[in-house]
Scaffold this motif. Structure first.
Motif, PDB file in Angstrom:
ATOM      1  N   VAL A   5     -84.103  22.966  45.696  1.00  0.00           N
ATOM      2  CA  VAL A   5     -83.901  24.319  46.198  1.00  0.00           C
ATOM      3  C   VAL A   5     -82.414  24.645  46.122  1.00  0.00           C
ATOM      4  O   VAL A   5     -81.574  23.758  45.965  1.00  0.00           O
ATOM      5  N   GLU A   6     -82.108  25.905  46.251  1.00  0.00           N
ATOM      6  CA  GLU A   6     -80.719  26.330  46.294  1.00  0.00           C
ATOM      7  C   GLU A   6     -80.338  26.570  47.749  1.00  0.00           C
ATOM      8  O   GLU A   6     -81.151  27.044  48.552  1.00  0.00           O
ATOM      9  N   ALA A   7     -79.095  26.200  48.086  1.00  0.00           N
ATOM     10  CA  ALA A   7     -78.600  26.404  49.440  1.00  0.00           C
ATOM     11  C   ALA A   7     -77.125  26.779  49.375  1.00  0.00           C
ATOM     12  O   ALA A   7     -76.414  26.430  48.429  1.00  0.00           O
ATOM     13  N   SER A   8     -76.697  27.473  50.392  1.00  0.00           N
ATOM     14  CA  SER A   8     -75.293  27.875  50.489  1.00  0.00           C
ATOM     15  C   SER A   8     -74.432  26.707  50.966  1.00  0.00           C
ATOM     16  O   SER A   8     -74.842  25.929  51.837  1.00  0.00           O
ATOM     17  N   LEU A   9     -73.225  26.611  50.419  1.00  0.00           N
ATOM     18  CA  LEU A   9     -72.240  25.619  50.872  1.00  0.00           C
ATOM     19  C   LEU A   9     -71.146  26.276  51.717  1.00  0.00           C
ATOM     20  O   LEU A   9     -70.082  25.693  51.917  1.00  0.00           O
ATOM     21  N   ALA A  10     -71.402  27.454  52.244  1.00  0.00           N
ATOM     22  CA  ALA A  10     -70.394  28.183  53.025  1.00  0.00           C
ATOM     23  C   ALA A  10     -69.918  27.384  54.240  1.00  0.00           C
ATOM     24  O   ALA A  10     -68.754  27.472  54.631  1.00  0.00           O
ATOM     25  N   MET A  11     -70.795  26.568  54.834  1.00  0.00           N
ATOM     26  CA  MET A  11     -70.434  25.811  56.035  1.00  0.00           C
ATOM     27  C   MET A  11     -69.922  24.416  55.701  1.00  0.00           C
ATOM     28  O   MET A  11     -69.515  23.678  56.596  1.00  0.00           O
ATOM     29  N   THR A  12     -70.005  24.027  54.430  1.00  0.00           N
ATOM     30  CA  THR A  12     -69.517  22.718  53.973  1.00  0.00           C
ATOM     31  C   THR A  12     -68.667  22.949  52.717  1.00  0.00           C
ATOM     32  O   THR A  12     -69.041  22.541  51.620  1.00  0.00           O
ATOM     33  N   PRO A  13     -67.504  23.597  52.871  1.00  0.00           N
ATOM     34  CA  PRO A  13     -66.721  23.995  51.695  1.00  0.00           C
ATOM     35  C   PRO A  13     -66.219  22.837  50.840  1.00  0.00           C
ATOM     36  O   PRO A  13     -65.930  23.037  49.659  1.00  0.00           O
ATOM     37  N   ASP A  14     -66.140  21.622  51.408  1.00  0.00           N
ATOM     38  CA  ASP A  14     -65.674  20.474  50.629  1.00  0.00           C
ATOM     39  C   ASP A  14     -66.822  19.715  49.953  1.00  0.00           C
ATOM     40  O   ASP A  14     -66.562  18.763  49.210  1.00  0.00           O
ATOM     41  N   ALA A  15     -68.057  20.108  50.195  1.00  0.00           N
ATOM     42  CA  ALA A  15     -69.197  19.411  49.587  1.00  0.00           C
ATOM     43  C   ALA A  15     -69.152  19.581  48.075  1.00  0.00           C
ATOM     44  O   ALA A  15     -68.778  20.638  47.553  1.00  0.00           O
ATOM     45  N   ALA A  16     -69.541  18.492  47.385  1.00  0.00           N
ATOM     46  CA  ALA A  16     -69.491  18.501  45.925  1.00  0.00           C
ATOM     47  C   ALA A  16     -70.735  17.837  45.353  1.00  0.00           C
ATOM     48  O   ALA A  16     -71.520  17.212  46.091  1.00  0.00           O
ATOM     49  N   GLU A  17     -70.892  17.959  44.063  1.00  0.00           N
ATOM     50  CA  GLU A  17     -72.010  17.342  43.364  1.00  0.00           C
ATOM     51  C   GLU A  17     -72.080  15.853  43.713  1.00  0.00           C
ATOM     52  O   GLU A  17     -71.054  15.165  43.704  1.00  0.00           O
ATOM     53  N   GLY A  18     -73.274  15.380  44.036  1.00  0.00           N
ATOM     54  CA  GLY A  18     -73.490  13.983  44.392  1.00  0.00           C
ATOM     55  C   GLY A  18     -73.458  13.721  45.889  1.00  0.00           C
ATOM     56  O   GLY A  18     -73.930  12.686  46.344  1.00  0.00           O
ATOM     57  N   ASP A  19     -72.902  14.649  46.664  1.00  0.00           N
ATOM     58  CA  ASP A  19     -72.852  14.479  48.124  1.00  0.00           C
ATOM     59  C   ASP A  19     -74.240  14.695  48.728  1.00  0.00           C
ATOM     60  O   ASP A  19     -75.052  15.466  48.226  1.00  0.00           O
ATOM     61  N   TRP A  20     -74.475  14.017  49.836  1.00  0.00           N
ATOM     62  CA  TRP A  20     -75.664  14.261  50.649  1.00  0.00           C
ATOM     63  C   TRP A  20     -75.290  15.272  51.714  1.00  0.00           C
ATOM     64  O   TRP A  20     -74.226  15.158  52.337  1.00  0.00           O
ATOM     65  N   LEU A  57     -75.355  22.208  56.408  1.00  0.00           N
ATOM     66  CA  LEU A  57     -74.653  22.241  57.694  1.00  0.00           C
ATOM     67  C   LEU A  57     -73.558  21.189  57.796  1.00  0.00           C
ATOM     68  O   LEU A  57     -72.561  21.385  58.478  1.00  0.00           O
ATOM     69  N   THR A  58     -73.782  20.030  57.172  1.00  0.00           N
ATOM     70  CA  THR A  58     -72.807  18.954  57.233  1.00  0.00           C
ATOM     71  C   THR A  58     -73.024  18.002  56.067  1.00  0.00           C
ATOM     72  O   THR A  58     -74.104  17.957  55.482  1.00  0.00           O
ATOM     73  N   VAL A  59     -71.984  17.249  55.747  1.00  0.00           N
ATOM     74  CA  VAL A  59     -72.079  16.222  54.706  1.00  0.00           C
ATOM     75  C   VAL A  59     -72.430  14.900  55.392  1.00  0.00           C
ATOM     76  O   VAL A  59     -71.887  14.573  56.445  1.00  0.00           O
ATOM     77  N   LEU A  60     -73.378  14.149  54.797  1.00  0.00           N
ATOM     78  CA  LEU A  60     -73.817  12.863  55.331  1.00  0.00           C
ATOM     79  C   LEU A  60     -73.474  11.764  54.342  1.00  0.00           C
ATOM     80  O   LEU A  60     -73.375  12.011  53.147  1.00  0.00           O
TER      81      LEU A  60
END
Length: 92
Positions: free
Chosen positions: A33-48, A57-60
C-alpha cells in the motif's frame, strides 16, 4: 480499536511532495500500500515503519517489527512460526 501495523518501505516517490508529505510504497508481508511519510521525514527505502490510517508513525528496527507481527498472529489465532514443526505430545 485502532491498530498500527509494521511494514517495510519498498520505494519512496522522491519529489512527490504533497499536502501529506512524501509517499512510500510499503510492504505488509506481501500486501503493498502507499502511505505518507510526513510524520517520519527521515524514513527511507528499506526502513521498517509502523503505519496507521495511511501515515507512517515511527521507524522501527527489524527485530521489533517482526516481534509485532508475531504478536499480531498470536492475537489472530495463527501460529507465529508456521515453518517450525508442531511439537505434539498427545498420546495416540
Amino acid at each position: 480499536m485502532c491498530l498500527a501495523v509494521p511494514g517495510r518501505i519498498l520505494a519512496v516517490r522522491e519529489g512527490a511532495e504533497s499536502a501529506i508529505g512524501r509517499i512510500a510504497t510499503i510492504d505488509f508481508q506481501g500486501s503493498r500500500v502507499e502511505a505518507s511519510l510526513a510524520m517520519t521525514p527521515d524514513a527511507a527505502e528499506g526502513d521498517w515503519v509502523l503505519v496507521h490510517a495511511g501515515f507512517a508513525l515511527t521507524v522501527l528496527d527489524e527485530e521489533e517489527a517482526l516481534e509485532t507481527y508475531a504478536s499480531l498472529r498470536i492475537a489472530l489465532g495463527d501460529d507465529p512460526a508456521p515453518e517450525e514443526p508442531a511439537n505434539d505430545t498427545r498420546e495416540p
